[in-house]
Motif scaffolding. Structure first.
Motif, short mmCIF file in Angstrom:
data_model
loop_
_atom_site.label_atom_id
_atom_site.label_comp_id
_atom_site.label_asym_id
_atom_site.label_seq_id
_atom_site.Cartn_x
_atom_site.Cartn_y
_atom_site.Cartn_z
N GLY A 143 0.84 -1.20 0.00
CA GLY A 143 0.00 0.00 0.00
C GLY A 143 0.87 1.24 0.00
O GLY A 143 2.05 1.17 -0.34
N TYR A 144 0.26 2.37 0.36
CA TYR A 144 1.06 3.59 0.48
C TYR A 144 1.92 3.51 1.72
O TYR A 144 1.53 2.89 2.71
N GLY A 150 3.02 4.64 5.15
CA GLY A 150 2.21 5.31 6.16
C GLY A 150 0.91 4.58 6.44
O GLY A 150 0.22 4.89 7.41
N GLN A 151 0.55 3.59 5.61
CA GLN A 151 -0.68 2.83 5.86
C GLN A 151 -0.46 1.69 6.87
O GLN A 151 -1.36 0.92 7.12
N GLY A 152 0.75 1.58 7.36
CA GLY A 152 1.00 0.60 8.43
C GLY A 152 1.25 -0.81 7.93
O GLY A 152 1.05 -1.78 8.64
N LEU A 153 1.73 -0.92 6.69
CA LEU A 153 1.97 -2.25 6.12
C LEU A 153 3.08 -2.98 6.84
O LEU A 153 3.02 -4.17 7.09
N LEU A 154 4.13 -2.20 7.17
CA LEU A 154 5.27 -2.82 7.85
C LEU A 154 4.82 -3.36 9.21
O LEU A 154 5.14 -4.49 9.58
N THR A 155 4.03 -2.56 9.92
CA THR A 155 3.55 -2.99 11.23
C THR A 155 2.70 -4.25 11.11
O THR A 155 2.85 -5.20 11.89
N ALA A 156 1.81 -4.28 10.12
CA ALA A 156 0.96 -5.46 9.92
C ALA A 156 1.84 -6.69 9.67
O ALA A 156 1.62 -7.75 10.26
N GLY A 157 2.85 -6.51 8.82
CA GLY A 157 3.76 -7.62 8.52
C GLY A 157 4.51 -8.08 9.76
O GLY A 157 4.67 -9.28 10.00
N LEU A 215 -6.26 -12.72 -3.36
CA LEU A 215 -6.05 -11.29 -3.22
C LEU A 215 -7.08 -10.74 -2.24
O LEU A 215 -8.27 -11.01 -2.37
N ILE A 216 -6.60 -9.99 -1.24
CA ILE A 216 -7.52 -9.33 -0.31
C ILE A 216 -7.23 -7.83 -0.43
O ILE A 216 -6.10 -7.40 -0.19
N ALA A 217 -8.25 -7.07 -0.84
CA ALA A 217 -7.98 -5.66 -1.13
C ALA A 217 -8.92 -4.76 -0.35
O ALA A 217 -10.03 -5.15 0.03
N ASP A 218 -8.44 -3.54 -0.11
CA ASP A 218 -9.21 -2.55 0.62
C ASP A 218 -10.21 -1.89 -0.35
O ASP A 218 -9.82 -1.09 -1.20
N ASP A 235 1.33 -16.28 -2.10
CA ASP A 235 0.08 -17.01 -1.87
C ASP A 235 -1.03 -16.04 -1.51
O ASP A 235 -2.17 -16.25 -1.85
N LEU A 236 -0.64 -15.00 -0.81
CA LEU A 236 -1.64 -14.03 -0.37
C LEU A 236 -1.12 -12.61 -0.59
O LEU A 236 0.02 -12.30 -0.26
N LEU A 237 -1.99 -11.78 -1.14
CA LEU A 237 -1.64 -10.37 -1.30
C LEU A 237 -2.70 -9.53 -0.61
O LEU A 237 -3.89 -9.63 -0.93
N VAL A 238 -2.28 -8.75 0.38
CA VAL A 238 -3.18 -7.81 1.03
C VAL A 238 -2.83 -6.43 0.48
O VAL A 238 -1.77 -5.90 0.78
N ALA A 239 -3.73 -5.90 -0.35
CA ALA A 239 -3.43 -4.64 -1.04
C ALA A 239 -4.31 -3.54 -0.51
O ALA A 239 -5.54 -3.67 -0.48
N MET A 240 -3.68 -2.45 -0.09
CA MET A 240 -4.44 -1.37 0.54
C MET A 240 -4.76 -0.23 -0.44
O MET A 240 -5.36 0.76 -0.05
N ASN A 241 -4.30 -0.35 -1.68
CA ASN A 241 -4.68 0.66 -2.68
C ASN A 241 -4.63 0.06 -4.09
O ASN A 241 -4.11 -1.05 -4.29
N GLN A 242 -5.15 0.81 -5.04
CA GLN A 242 -5.26 0.31 -6.41
C GLN A 242 -3.87 0.05 -7.01
O GLN A 242 -3.65 -0.92 -7.72
N LEU A 243 -2.96 0.96 -6.69
CA LEU A 243 -1.59 0.86 -7.22
C LEU A 243 -0.95 -0.49 -6.87
O LEU A 243 -0.31 -1.13 -7.70
#
Lengths: 377, 283, 189
Positions: free
Chosen positions: C8-9, C11-18, C91-94, C68-76
């Motif tokens: 994601g962008y 600042g969206q907290g992707l690192l923390t989620a990971g 794919l799991i998307a916001d 196996d799994l992609l959690v995508a927080m934006n279109q990009l």
């Protein structure tokens, strides 16, 4: 067991091995080390300094080390370039210290957040003049811990700066690790002679003379000029020759103690993959896959890139049909392999400079091509 | 060893030099560095600092060769970097008395950045900058303190650049103590050096000095003595200055203590942090 | 072995989620784990990703070959990384920001909208997404996840993050039910 980042493991190891002084300048992708040291050092009575640049950082580290404190800095490409000046000073004055250079893409500002292995030759020949060099390359988070301890031990043991060269992948990745419960720590030898008998560069009894901490009564002189055994500048040809050769000699004599290489499956290998850092992980996965598919492939992980393991590679060249050298640069350490094998076997580089790690697939493709059975007959 | 104060001046010099090791020295006759070295040694003796605790750190240049000759812990470092080395030493071992001896090229050109940050950081260091307005060791090139229009081997047509006023620079960068002395006034120099050593915080002393071999020859000074007279005629004691008319002060350099402040000192702050964290840890 | 990417962008907290997922798997579920990341120069914005590999055996090469799994927080991120998904991946998307997906197996859940409306804190959308991921895919035990969350999140923010996890679980359950129903409806037709 903990989940730990490479940079974090380096800082943890440094603290465990007794580092009590850190001076540095923020730079991606090494900054986590400085940040952690700034929090942890004062808790154990150590000192952290953020200096105005990397030149000053290494200068402060050398100054601190001269007072008898274990000292280190951490940086990346552009900062490592700035450090070359005082790195030479540390070699010349034989002051122990640890320099961590997390390799990112270069030249110049290059790729701040992407990995490379482009600083391998700089770690050997970056500063001017003839000098020895020790550089260790970790390929896992546990390696980051172990090799940091080892780098500090070598620095103290041989009175020399030691360079730790993780790439950005290893420095930033997190792995589950179980840290060793006990580590062996080496401290520098201190003089036992009366003050007036002390020579800071005395090599008459051992190759590495003791180093007195500044301020403990020995009042000796330290200079970056070529010096005699008392530490004073000299222009006497015999003394100059001795001073320059001695720097190299201590490294040559102890190279077996310094060089650490992990290898397996060499005895029957037709093809050997020799790699370091993150590429050694790709190499390991590739060699395992090739073996599973019946190819006779061997594996070398150079945890010490400098001094280079010439003898081992010479031996491998006697039996293997090819040595494959994957590197995230345009071919740096591969030159040492060429020098070692003297044309006795084929040396095949795999190079990648797009900011991504070399994959096991890339290596498997090359290895299976080279090791195809029956090709020779 | 006898108490330093009981020694006569020449005995004192002999006591604090390394006569057997490194003499004769490499400075030209008429140079101001030797006079300054004498003043520093007398200042150290006067402050009664144990010489085992004294660390003299220098960079590269004529003045930076001073550590070779004095019997302290001595460190001759890389060009422009003595302040960074000294910073490491002092922070690692605050109990040491760290004195940096440097020149105008060393501290104001290649080491300029380290200088302003050392002022800002306020570590208890003493810096003696011997300013001869030229690069002596490399044969007379223009330095950051070469006055505009003066001749150097890299400024044969006269230097275009304006000179740094090192005292204004360091005072502006936040040094706790700033003073200017001159070789001609060796006794005052000794006092200023002693004050700088005693000062808790970053102390900077500029020494207006002379290089007869290069600066003097290039710029029509007939002798070293004439250069010393120039110092006498072109510097004014800062204490006398308020009583003087503006036209009398025109173009004159002020001698004496130019800035003296009490700022929190870095190593003390750091030691307090360590103590506080230790207390917290006990809880 | 499972390879998960959060993208994601910045600042969206992707690192923390990971990190929370990696911690849960490694420290509390005793699996072999490697977490790597890739990010740009931007502290906020840009495309940032965090990859987590979870395995029962030693992981040799730390970068996933296929996801196996992609959690995508934006279109990009959807556009950029869909091609890295393995056949049979998910794919799991916001849904708050993603409008177009081209992968057959996907869930669209409005993580950011949920965080904003139910918790008044957009910043916890990453934890909502993490909750939904675990609800839908398992990967780690919920106990391990809760422990890892408490480990990584500062105490002051822990309650809202715990609530976010619950919101995520709930959203995951709803998405699973909706899909089951859709499949059922399809069978009837």
């Amino acid at each position: 067991m903990v989940l730990m980042q490479g940079n974090e493991a380096i800082a943890r190891a440094a603290l465990d091995a007794g580092v009590r002084f850190f001076a540095g300048y923020p730079i991606t992708p090494s900054t986590e080390i400085a940040e952690m040291m700034s929090v942890e050092l004062p808790k154990v009575g150590g000192k952290f300094l953020q200096m105005e640049d990397e030149i000053a950082s290494l200068a402060a580290v050398i100054g601190a080390s001269l007072t008898g404190v274990k000292a280190m800095t951490a940086t990346s490409g552009p900062g490592f370039s700035l450090m070359q000046e005082n790195l030479g000073y540390a070699y010349m004055t034989e002051v122990p210290c640890l320099i961590v250079n997390v390799m990112r893409g270069g030249p110049s500002t290059g790729l701040p957040t992407h990995p490379s292995q482009g600083d391998v030759m700089q770690a050997r020949w970056g500063t001017h003049g003839d000098h020895p060099a020790i550089a260790l390359v970790p390929s896992s988070v546990l390696d980051c811990y172990r090799l940091t301890v080892r780098a500090l031990n070598l620095a103290e043991r041989f009175r020399t700066p030691v360079i730790l060269l993780p790439d950005e992948v290893v420095a930033h990745m997190r792995e589950d690790v179980t840290l060793p419960e006990k580590i062996d720590v080496c401290d520098r030898e201190l003089p036992t002679v009366p003050y007036e008998w002390y020579y800071p560069y005395d090599d008459s009894t051992t190759d590495v003379g003791p180093l007195a901490p500044v301020g403990t009564g020995f009042r000796f002189h330290v200079t970056g000029l070529t010096h005699d055994r008392a530490g004073f500048a000299t222009t006497v040809p015999a003394e100059i020759d001795r001073a320059v050769r001695n720097l190299k000699r201590k490294m040559d004599r102890f190279r077996r103690e310094i060089i650490q290489v992990e290898h397996w499956n060499l005895s029957d290998a037709e093809v050997v993959v020799a790699a370091y850092g993150i590429c050694a992980r790709s190499a390991e996965a590739a060699v395992r896959e090739a073996r599973d598919r019946g190819y006779l492939v061997g594996y070398i992980n150079l945890k010490t890139v400098w001094p280079f393991c010439f003898r081992l590679i010479q031996r491998v060249a006697e039996t293997a049909r090819a040595i494959v050298v994957p590197e995230m640069n345009l071919g740096q350490l591969v030159r040492e392999f060429d020098r070692a094998v003297c044309g006795k076997t084929q040396v095949v580089p795999i190079n990648r400079v797009d900011g991504e790690a070399i994959t096991p697939r890339q290596i498997v493709d090359v290895v299976t091509e080279l090791a195809r059975p029956g090709e020779e007959s | 060893m006898a108490e330093p104060r009981e020694l006569n001046p020449s005995e004192l010099m002999h006591e604090y030099l390394r006569p057997k090791k490194k003499f004769p020295h490499l400075w030209c006759s008429g140079c101001g560095i030797g006079t300054t070295m004498g003043a520093i040694i007398r200042a150290i003796a006067e402050c009664e600092v144990d010489r085992d605790r004294v660390v003299m750190v220098s960079g590269i240049g004529c003045s930076s060769r001073m550590p070779v000759y004095v019997d302290f812990n001595t460190l001759h470092t890389t060009h422009g970097r003595p302040l960074a080395f000294a910073t490491g030493i002092k922070v690692a071992r605050p109990e040491l008395e760290v004195i940096v001896v440097t020149g105008d090229g060393d501290v104001a050109a290649i080491g300029g950045n380290h200088l302003i940050h050392a002022c800002r950081r306020n570590i208890n260091l003493t810096v003696i900058c011997i300013n001869n307005s030229i690069y002596g060791m490399t044969g007379g090139q223009a330095s950051p303190t070469t006055p505009q229009g003066k001749i150097a081997t890299t400024a044969r047509y006269g230097d275009f650049e304006r000179a740094f006023d090192l005292c204004s620079l360091t005072a502006g960068a936040g040094a706790s103590f700033v003073a200017r002395g001159a070789v001609y006034y060796a006794r005052q120099l000794e006092k200023l050096a002693a004050q700088a050593i005693r000062k808790k915080g970053f102390a900077f002393v500029e020494v207006v000095s002379q290089c007869p071999t290069y600066f003097g020859r290039f710029n029509k000074f007939k002798s070293p003595v004439e250069m010393l007279y120039w110092q006498r005629d072109n510097t004014v004691n800062v204490k006398a200055a308020p009583k003087m008319a503006a036209e009398e002060l025109e173009g004159k350099l002020l001698r004496g203590v130019l800035a003296d402040h009490e700022y929190p000192e870095f190593t003390e702050l750091y030691d307090k942090l360590i103590a506080d964290l230790a207390k917290e840890g006990e809880k | 072995m499972v390879a998960v990417r959060f993208a994601g962008y910045g600042g969206q907290g992707l690192l923390t989620a990971g990190l929370i997922l990696a911690d849960a798997a490694a420290v509390y579920d005793r699996k072999k784990v490697i977490q790597t990341q890739s990010y740009g120069a931007e502290a906020r914005g840009g495309v940032s990703r965090s990859d987590v590999i979870i395995s029962d055996e030693d992981i040799v090469f730390p970068k996933p070959d296929r996801l196996d799994l992609l959690v995508a927080m934006n279109q990009l991120s959807v556009d950029k990384y869909t091609s890295a998904l393995a056949e049979g991946g998910t794919l799991i998307a916001d849904a708050t920001f993603v409008t177009t997906v081209t992968f057959p197996d996907y869930y669209l859940i409005p993580f950011t909208q949920l965080a904003r409306e139910k918790l008044q804190r957009e910043i916890v959308a990453n934890v909502v997404a993490l909750g939904a991921l675990i609800e839908l895919q398992g990967l780690v035990s919920k106990e391990a996840l809760a422990q890892a969350l408490a480990q990584r999140i500062p105490p002051a923010a822990l309650n809202v993050n715990r609530e976010a996890l619950e919101v995520g679980f709930e959203a995951g359950r709803e998405a699973a039910t909706a899909r089951a129903k859709a499949v059922q409806d399809y069978d009837i037709v």
